[in-house]
Design a protein around this motif. Structure first.
Motif, PDB file in Angstrom:
ATOM      1  N   GLY A   1       0.819  -1.218   0.000  1.00 46.36           N
ATOM      2  CA  GLY A   1       0.000   0.000   0.000  1.00 46.36           C
ATOM      3  C   GLY A   1       0.843   1.254   0.000  1.00 46.36           C
ATOM      4  O   GLY A   1       0.526   2.236  -0.682  1.00 46.36           O
ATOM      5  N   LEU A   2       1.941   1.238   0.758  1.00 48.48           N
ATOM      6  CA  LEU A   2       2.851   2.377   0.786  1.00 48.48           C
ATOM      7  C   LEU A   2       3.481   2.600  -0.583  1.00 48.48           C
ATOM      8  O   LEU A   2       3.524   3.730  -1.088  1.00 48.48           O
ATOM      9  CB  LEU A   2       3.936   2.143   1.837  1.00 48.48           C
ATOM     10  N   VAL A   3       3.982   1.520  -1.195  1.00 47.53           N
ATOM     11  CA  VAL A   3       4.597   1.628  -2.518  1.00 47.53           C
ATOM     12  C   VAL A   3       3.583   2.137  -3.541  1.00 47.53           C
ATOM     13  O   VAL A   3       3.887   3.006  -4.361  1.00 47.53           O
ATOM     14  CB  VAL A   3       5.175   0.270  -2.959  1.00 47.53           C
ATOM     15  N   HIS A   4       2.381   1.601  -3.484  1.00 41.89           N
ATOM     16  CA  HIS A   4       1.324   2.039  -4.407  1.00 41.89           C
ATOM     17  C   HIS A   4       1.051   3.530  -4.258  1.00 41.89           C
ATOM     18  O   HIS A   4       0.964   4.256  -5.260  1.00 41.89           O
ATOM     19  CB  HIS A   4       0.037   1.245  -4.160  1.00 41.89           C
ATOM     20  N   ALA A   5       0.903   3.975  -3.011  1.00 45.74           N
ATOM     21  CA  ALA A   5       0.575   5.385  -2.776  1.00 45.74           C
ATOM     22  C   ALA A   5       1.662   6.302  -3.320  1.00 45.74           C
ATOM     23  O   ALA A   5       1.374   7.307  -3.988  1.00 45.74           O
ATOM     24  CB  ALA A   5       0.369   5.618  -1.278  1.00 45.74           C
ATOM     25  N   VAL A   6       2.925   5.971  -3.051  1.00 47.41           N
ATOM     26  CA  VAL A   6       4.029   6.812  -3.519  1.00 47.41           C
ATOM     27  C   VAL A   6       4.122   6.766  -5.042  1.00 47.41           C
ATOM     28  O   VAL A   6       4.260   7.804  -5.704  1.00 47.41           O
ATOM     29  CB  VAL A   6       5.361   6.369  -2.887  1.00 47.41           C
ATOM     30  N   ALA A   7       4.041   5.563  -5.622  1.00 46.06           N
ATOM     31  CA  ALA A   7       4.202   5.417  -7.067  1.00 46.06           C
ATOM     32  C   ALA A   7       3.055   6.061  -7.844  1.00 46.06           C
ATOM     33  O   ALA A   7       3.272   6.670  -8.894  1.00 46.06           O
ATOM     34  CB  ALA A   7       4.318   3.941  -7.431  1.00 46.06           C
ATOM     35  N   ALA A   8       1.840   5.938  -7.321  1.00 44.37           N
ATOM     36  CA  ALA A   8       0.677   6.432  -8.051  1.00 44.37           C
ATOM     37  C   ALA A   8       0.459   7.927  -7.876  1.00 44.37           C
ATOM     38  O   ALA A   8      -0.012   8.603  -8.806  1.00 44.37           O
ATOM     39  CB  ALA A   8      -0.571   5.668  -7.596  1.00 44.37           C
ATOM     40  N   TRP A   9       0.794   8.474  -6.720  1.00 47.10           N
ATOM     41  CA  TRP A   9       0.410   9.851  -6.420  1.00 47.10           C
ATOM     42  C   TRP A   9       1.571  10.779  -6.089  1.00 47.10           C
ATOM     43  O   TRP A   9       1.356  11.953  -5.783  1.00 47.10           O
ATOM     44  CB  TRP A   9      -0.584   9.863  -5.249  1.00 47.10           C
ATOM     45  N   SER A  10       2.787  10.257  -6.141  1.00 50.20           N
ATOM     46  CA  SER A  10       3.914  11.107  -5.776  1.00 50.20           C
ATOM     47  C   SER A  10       5.084  10.840  -6.709  1.00 50.20           C
ATOM     48  O   SER A  10       4.899  10.515  -7.875  1.00 50.20           O
ATOM     49  CB  SER A  10       4.296  10.850  -4.306  1.00 50.20           C
ATOM     50  N   SER A  11       6.291  10.952  -6.169  1.00 51.07           N
ATOM     51  CA  SER A  11       7.503  10.809  -6.962  1.00 51.07           C
ATOM     52  C   SER A  11       8.382   9.720  -6.355  1.00 51.07           C
ATOM     53  O   SER A  11       8.388   9.528  -5.137  1.00 51.07           O
ATOM     54  CB  SER A  11       8.284  12.125  -6.976  1.00 51.07           C
ATOM     55  N   PRO A  12       9.153   8.986  -7.190  1.00 53.25           N
ATOM     56  CA  PRO A  12      10.089   7.990  -6.648  1.00 53.25           C
ATOM     57  C   PRO A  12      11.092   8.586  -5.664  1.00 53.25           C
ATOM     58  O   PRO A  12      11.659   7.856  -4.844  1.00 53.25           O
ATOM     59  CB  PRO A  12      10.798   7.456  -7.897  1.00 53.25           C
ATOM     60  N   VAL A  13      11.296   9.895  -5.725  1.00 57.10           N
ATOM     61  CA  VAL A  13      12.208  10.554  -4.791  1.00 57.10           C
ATOM     62  C   VAL A  13      11.752  10.329  -3.349  1.00 57.10           C
ATOM     63  O   VAL A  13      12.581  10.275  -2.423  1.00 57.10           O
ATOM     64  CB  VAL A  13      12.305  12.059  -5.101  1.00 57.10           C
ATOM     65  N   VAL A  14      10.455  10.160  -3.156  1.00 58.03           N
ATOM     66  CA  VAL A  14       9.914   9.939  -1.812  1.00 58.03           C
ATOM     67  C   VAL A  14      10.487   8.655  -1.206  1.00 58.03           C
ATOM     68  O   VAL A  14      10.717   8.584   0.005  1.00 58.03           O
ATOM     69  CB  VAL A  14       8.375   9.889  -1.849  1.00 58.03           C
ATOM     70  N   PHE A  15      10.729   7.643  -2.042  1.00 57.11           N
ATOM     71  CA  PHE A  15      11.317   6.402  -1.527  1.00 57.11           C
ATOM     72  C   PHE A  15      12.684   6.675  -0.900  1.00 57.11           C
ATOM     73  O   PHE A  15      13.012   6.135   0.154  1.00 57.11           O
ATOM     74  CB  PHE A  15      11.454   5.369  -2.643  1.00 57.11           C
ATOM     75  N   TYR A  16      13.475   7.515  -1.563  1.00 50.38           N
ATOM     76  CA  TYR A  16      14.772   7.889  -1.000  1.00 50.38           C
ATOM     77  C   TYR A  16      14.588   8.698   0.281  1.00 50.38           C
ATOM     78  O   TYR A  16      15.340   8.536   1.248  1.00 50.38           O
ATOM     79  CB  TYR A  16      15.578   8.700  -2.008  1.00 50.38           C
ATOM     80  N   GLY A  17      13.600   9.580   0.280  1.00 52.26           N
ATOM     81  CA  GLY A  17      13.334  10.389   1.464  1.00 52.26           C
ATOM     82  C   GLY A  17      12.955   9.540   2.666  1.00 52.26           C
ATOM     83  O   GLY A  17      13.405   9.797   3.791  1.00 52.26           O
ATOM     84  N   LEU A  18      12.137   8.518   2.437  1.00 55.52           N
ATOM     85  CA  LEU A  18      11.756   7.617   3.525  1.00 55.52           C
ATOM     86  C   LEU A  18      12.967   6.868   4.073  1.00 55.52           C
ATOM     87  O   LEU A  18      13.114   6.701   5.288  1.00 55.52           O
ATOM     88  CB  LEU A  18      10.702   6.622   3.037  1.00 55.52           C
ATOM     89  N   GLU A  19      13.851   6.427   3.163  1.00 49.92           N
ATOM     90  CA  GLU A  19      15.052   5.717   3.608  1.00 49.92           C
ATOM     91  C   GLU A  19      15.947   6.638   4.429  1.00 49.92           C
ATOM     92  O   GLU A  19      16.481   6.242   5.479  1.00 49.92           O
ATOM     93  CB  GLU A  19      15.807   5.176   2.394  1.00 49.92           C
ATOM     94  N   ILE A  20      16.126   7.864   3.979  1.00 52.60           N
ATOM     95  CA  ILE A  20      16.960   8.823   4.713  1.00 52.60           C
ATOM     96  C   ILE A  20      16.357   9.101   6.096  1.00 52.60           C
ATOM     97  O   ILE A  20      17.075   9.179   7.102  1.00 52.60           O
ATOM     98  CB  ILE A  20      17.119  10.121   3.906  1.00 52.60           C
ATOM     99  N   ALA A  21      15.038   9.232   6.156  1.00 56.59           N
ATOM    100  CA  ALA A  21      14.379   9.476   7.444  1.00 56.59           C
ATOM    101  C   ALA A  21      14.597   8.306   8.398  1.00 56.59           C
ATOM    102  O   ALA A  21      14.877   8.493   9.589  1.00 56.59           O
ATOM    103  CB  ALA A  21      12.883   9.715   7.226  1.00 56.59           C
ATOM    104  N   LEU A  22      14.488   7.078   7.888  1.00 60.52           N
ATOM    105  CA  LEU A  22      14.716   5.902   8.736  1.00 60.52           C
ATOM    106  C   LEU A  22      16.166   5.833   9.207  1.00 60.52           C
ATOM    107  O   LEU A  22      16.438   5.482  10.360  1.00 60.52           O
ATOM    108  CB  LEU A  22      14.346   4.634   7.971  1.00 60.52           C
TER     109      LEU A  22
END
Length: 496
Positions: free
Chosen positions: A69-90
């Protein structure tokens, strides 16, 4: 401004600066890398059904619905950059939590800027190649790998422990969150929640109804969901599928007879030292419980070869045991060092060395990241497959090409990396894998007879093969449509 205020300000500056250096030093992978090809597939397929909806593997039973669900939300409604942002936050949460946990075994000097600088510098060095395995668990299990995947959310155990030490009720919920994201964490979360709840009960604080209910829901609903959706088709089929995954697909994760090496025993020794210096209470109880689970599970599988327990991988608990033991032991050693040298000269020298080494690691890590960004050009055969895709396209590739499917965003017949978990689907995946491996034998030309066996069973439309593995004479069913720098794309003749 008092000296206490200055020290507090300096400590904050050290934590912020070193947090940035920790992220910079950590090796990070570009999308889509290794496990992401498996963990992201269902989410990307639902976000882009016109591209991946027809992929057989994407249509198998999903074992990671929350992460999907998280991957779907980011991929469908945002940018792949968000995946990097989540990793940096973690990563930032991991660093700051480990830094705070190191202070638990240093009650006298833990607030000292010199103490914080040394611990922070060591943490920066421990995540930088070639010693980046230092904070990871055994058997290739890890809390942090440098790219977003469900296991990275095990990092949330660290702030949960900090909250638990302050007896904050939110610790109960936060300790249960990883279980909702990754089923492999269900047992660890249950242990953590039980220990935190017991600590509150013994302290006379009672059990807060709302946080406890939330934690129990996160612990109960995921296994209930898995039990329903992954109910065995047949005991024998289930046993065969488990054996394929545990001892053929991922023995380096699942079979202690494969992974129990010197490094594993070194980390066990570290865990025992961490247990010895851990303060009585939550941390010592948690380390003891997880160690018993990890060592007992490994011994049981090594003796019995039980595939079901092997897939559960109780030794995955080491993803928390190793980093927690590391910082507790580091804090304990520095506490005694500071006591031994009260003048501060030796700690000051150590601080200078730690900061210099951390600065070098962060700089080199940043350079590596820049090189990755500048050199991350898409292969020409991947670009061709992506640009020419039409509904109904199905690529047969060497199953070792684990990243082709998501890079090109096209259905792939099978890959060795990306596999399902439902029993009958595992058997079908294994069948496909063996057929594909027959077509693409190691360092040999494409096997046309094996290809015909695949084409007789499945609607493959394109075959991707390395330039130096083209058969001579060519396969009669194939027509070259693109020749790239390293690979050739061949179309299956429609009227064959």
């Amino acid at each position: 401004m008092t000296s206490s205020d200055r020290n507090a300000g300096l400590a904050t500056a050290i934590q912020a600066t070193m947090c940035v250096m920790f992220v910079a030093s950590t090796w990070m992978a570009p999308l889509y890398y290794q496990n992401q090809n498996t963990k992201f597939l269902h989410g990307l397929a639902t976000a882009f059904p016109e591209r991946l909806g027809a992929d057989w593997t994407a249509g198998t039973v999903d074992g990671l619905p929350v992460f999907t669900g998280l991957v779907h939300a980011v991929a469908a409604w945002s940018s792949p950059v968000v995946f990097y942002g989540l990793e940096i936050a973690l990563l930032a949460v991991m660093f700051l939590s480990l830094l705070a946990l190191a202070r638990v075994t240093a009650p006298q000097h833990g607030a000292s800027p010199l103490f914080l600088a040394i611990v922070a510098g060591v943490l920066v060095l421990l995540v930088h190649p070639p010693q980046e395995d230092s904070l990871r668990g055994v058997a290739g299990q890890n809390m942090m790998r440098g790219y977003l995947q469900p296991s990275e959310f095990g990092i949330l155990y660290l702030p949960a422990l900090l909250l638990a030490l302050r007896r904050h009720p939110a610790a109960l919920v936060l300790a249960a969150v990883p279980a909702a994201i990754h089923p492999a964490y269900i047992a660890f979360s249950a242990i953590a929640v039980a220990i935190i709840a017991w600590d509150r009960w013994r302290a006379g604080l009672g059990l807060p109804l709302l946080p406890l209910s939330g934690a129990l829901a996160l612990l109960v609903l995921p296994p209930l969901d898995l039990a329903i959706r992954f109910a065995p088709t047949d005991p024998d089929v289930m046993a065969k599928a488990n054996a394929i995954l545990a001892f053929e697909r991922i023995p380096f994760h699942s079979d202690p007879r494969e992974w129990a090496d010197f490094v594993a025993f070194r980390k066990l020794a570290l865990a025992l030292l961490g247990l010895a210096v851990a303060p009585a209470g939550i941390l010592r109880n948690l380390l003891a419980a997880l160690l018993v689970l990890a060592v007992g599970g490994a011994g049981f599988v090594a003796l019995t070869g039980n595939a079901e327990i092997a897939l559960m991988a109780p030794w995955r608990a080491s993803i928390l045991i190793v980093p927690l033991s590391t910082v507790l032991l580091l804090g304990w050693l520095l506490e005694r060092l500071f006591d031994r040298f009260p003048s501060g000269k030796v700690p000051a020298v150590l601080t200078a060395v730690a900061l210099a080494a951390a600065g070098w690691a962060a700089l080199e890590g940043a350079v590596i990241k820049l090189r990755q960004v500048s050199g991350s050009l898409q292969s020409d055969h991947v670009a061709f497959a992506r640009a020419t895709y039409t509904p109904g396209t199905l690529y047969l590739t060497d199953p070792a090409l684990e990243d082709f499917r998501l890079d090109a965003m096209v259905p792939q017949f099978v890959s060795r990396k990306t596999h399902p978990y439902f029993d009958t689907e595992v058997l079908e995946w294994d069948h496909r894998l063996r057929l594909a491996e027959d077509v693409f034998s190691n360092d040999e030309a494409l096997d046309c007879a094996a290809l015909e066996r695949v084409l007789a069973l499945y609607p493959v439309t394109h075959v991707l093969v390395e330039n130096n593995e083209l058969p001579s004479p060519p396969c009669s069913a194939l027509t070259p449509v693109f020749e790239g720098e390293t690979h050739v794309v061949l179309a299956v003749d429609a009227g064959r």
